[in-house]
Enzyme design. Structure first.
Site, PDB file in Angstrom:
ATOM      1  CB  THR A 180      -5.937   3.880 -21.758  1.00 18.67           C
ATOM      2  OG1 THR A 180      -5.983   3.821 -23.189  1.00 18.67           O
ATOM      3  CG2 THR A 180      -7.239   4.432 -21.221  1.00 18.67           C
ATOM      4  CD  GLU A 230      -4.392   6.731   1.309  1.00 18.58           C
ATOM      5  OE1 GLU A 230      -4.140   7.085   2.484  1.00 18.58           O
ATOM      6  OE2 GLU A 230      -5.456   6.212   0.956  1.00 18.58           O
ATOM      7  CE  LYS A 262      -9.300   2.820 -25.128  1.00 17.62           C
ATOM      8  NZ  LYS A 262      -9.107   3.069 -23.679  1.00 17.62           N
ATOM      9  CE1 TYR A 280      -3.646   2.560   0.723  1.00 20.44           C
ATOM     10  CE2 TYR A 280      -4.622   0.371   0.592  1.00 20.44           C
ATOM     11  CZ  TYR A 280      -4.750   1.743   0.546  1.00 20.44           C
ATOM     12  OH  TYR A 280      -5.976   2.301   0.324  1.00 20.44           O
ATOM     13  CG  ASP A 284      -9.361  10.932 -23.818  1.00 20.27           C
ATOM     14  OD1 ASP A 284      -8.493  10.054 -23.992  1.00 20.27           O
ATOM     15  OD2 ASP A 284     -10.470  10.685 -23.316  1.00 20.27           O
ATOM     16  NE  ARG A 302      -8.954  -3.104 -18.563  1.00 22.27           N
ATOM     17  CZ  ARG A 302      -9.676  -2.610 -19.569  1.00 22.27           C
ATOM     18  NH1 ARG A 302      -9.405  -2.971 -20.805  1.00 22.27           N
ATOM     19  NH2 ARG A 302     -10.656  -1.769 -19.340  1.00 22.27           N
TER      20      ARG A 302
END
Length: 412
Positions: free
Chosen positions: A244, A66, A247, A64, A218, A253
């Site tokens: 992204t 954060e 693609k 983790y 985008d 992803r």
């Protein structure tokens, strides 16, 4: 598609899952078989390398972290800081913008990247100018069903009767609504986007009105083409660029946000704590592997083949009498407008899946059907190019699609 070493790795993963959760393993096997027994023409999908898959499924999922690098809210993050810094460095290198842009590699998806970008530079109720969903935009470009359309006042520019961006309409609406942000880029648009022309329009508007309208691109779909030089770059032109990493980039992803250096602080705060909690370090590692693969010479050749295959397939449909939106394609995808056939996009999608061809229904400009049913389908060539398809293969698939549509039309 898979080498012996790849299959050995996949077998080990399957065995490890089966030892703990045989039901899950059985479903995973079914999906592996589905992927390898169908023709994938979904423009937003691709097939990752075993290296990307391994990083995404690694022990980094245990950590983790954060917060941002060197500013974590948990201890023990020194090593994952190294991974995140390397990932940032590599993606700036991929796009050749190491000295002019900042990148945040934490967004979990393209939608998360877009929403964080909006959060960084907008307030609820601010006006945004973008392409509408029916003309080729994405849900996060202000669809009323999406939070973007609920929180911000989106105004949409259109495409011409030929299906290409109406830059005159964009200019007119830019002056009429004085947006805080202009979004260019699309989810289902097959022609080249003239980022420089849109920048000039925004600059002229700002000079005349005194506004400080920002420009965001985008490039979720065309990022790989930008990397390989098969589409003009938005970098050096746009204030913010989102994309992204799957693609056409053919990787894990996830999402990325690039921004001019003066926006770095606002973007980072918008990602955390603004819109996300802990980043997924195993996915960040997989994104980093993806960047390494994009830097290899063979990647550009891959994109060349994707673009060539797409143009040849679109032309085959035109030769068979189909209406291809915008008259063809400059990138990795195109849309068939099935209005004249009487067949809906939904019906075509379902029938083709029965025949082992996977694609998605899609709205077309001037859409008369619902967004669920649609009048068109979207076709992309990146996944099957990854698996080795060439022009002859895509031509054969085009004729299989034609057979299915004619069958459906005969039942109307």
């Amino acid at each position: 598609m898979y080498s012996k070493n790849d299959m050995d790795y996949i077998a080990r993963v399957s065995a490890a899952v089966e030892a703990s959760a045989p039901d899950v393993a059985a479903i995973m096997k079914k999906e592996f078989e589905r992927q390898n027994s169908t023709v994938n023409l979904i423009a937003s999908e691709n097939f990752v390398s075993t290296a990307v898959m391994a990083a995404a499924g690694s022990w980094l999922t245990n950590k983790y972290s954060e917060g941002m690098v060197a500013k974590r809210y948990y201890s023990g993050c020194g090593v994952v800081d190294e991974i995140e810094l390397l990932c940032r460095k590599k993606w700036l290198e991929v796009f050749g913008v190491s000295d002019t842009y900042h990148v945040n590699v934490q967004p979990h998806s393209g939608s998360q990247a877009n929403f964080a970008a909006y959060t960084a530079v907008l307030k609820p109720g601010d006006t945004v100018l973008s392409m509408s969903l029916s003309d080729g935009g994405h849900l996060t470009h202000g669809s009323p069903a999406n939070n973007s359309g609920k929180l911000y006042n989106f105004v949409h520019y259109s495409v011409t009767d030929e299906g290409v961006i109406d830059y005159d309409d964009l200019e007119r609406k830019l002056d009429e609504c004085s947006p805080k942000l202009v979004v260019c880029g699309a989810s289902s648009y097959s022609r080249t986007i003239d980022f420089a022309r849109i920048r000039a329009l925004v600059d002229a508007h700002n000079a005349e009105s005194g506004d400080n309208t920002l420009l965001m691109a985008d490039i979720a779909h065309i990022a790989g083409l930008v990397v390989a030089g098969y589409h003009p770059t938005p970098f050096g032109v746009c204030d913010i660029v989102t994309c992204t990493t799957h693609k056409t980039l053919r990787g894990a992803r996830g999402g990325l946000i690039f921004c001019k250096l003066e926006l770095a602080g606002a973007v980072d705060k918008a990602v955390f704590p603004g819109t996300q909690g802990g980043p997924l370090q195993h996915i960040i590692a997989a994104k980093c592997v993806t960047a390494e693969e994009c830097l290899k010479p063979e990647y550009k050749d891959y994109i060349r083949r994707v673009v060539e295959n797409c143009a040849i397939m679109a032309q085959e449909f035109i030769s068979m009498g189909y209406k291809v939106v915008a008259g063809g394609t400059d990138n990795h995808l195109f849309m068939l407008d099935l209005t004249d056939t009487g067949v809906s996009g939904l019906a075509a999608q379902l029938e083709l899946e029965k025949r082992g061809i996977i694609l998605n229904r899609n709205c077309v400009p001037g859409e008369k059907r619902s967004a669920y049913e649609t009048s068109g389908v979207r076709i992309g060539t990146a996944p099957e190019t990854t698996r080795g398809f060439g022009p002859d293969d895509f031509i054969k698939v085009a004729h299989r699609i034609d057979e299915a549509i004619k069958y459906l039309a005969s039942k109307e």
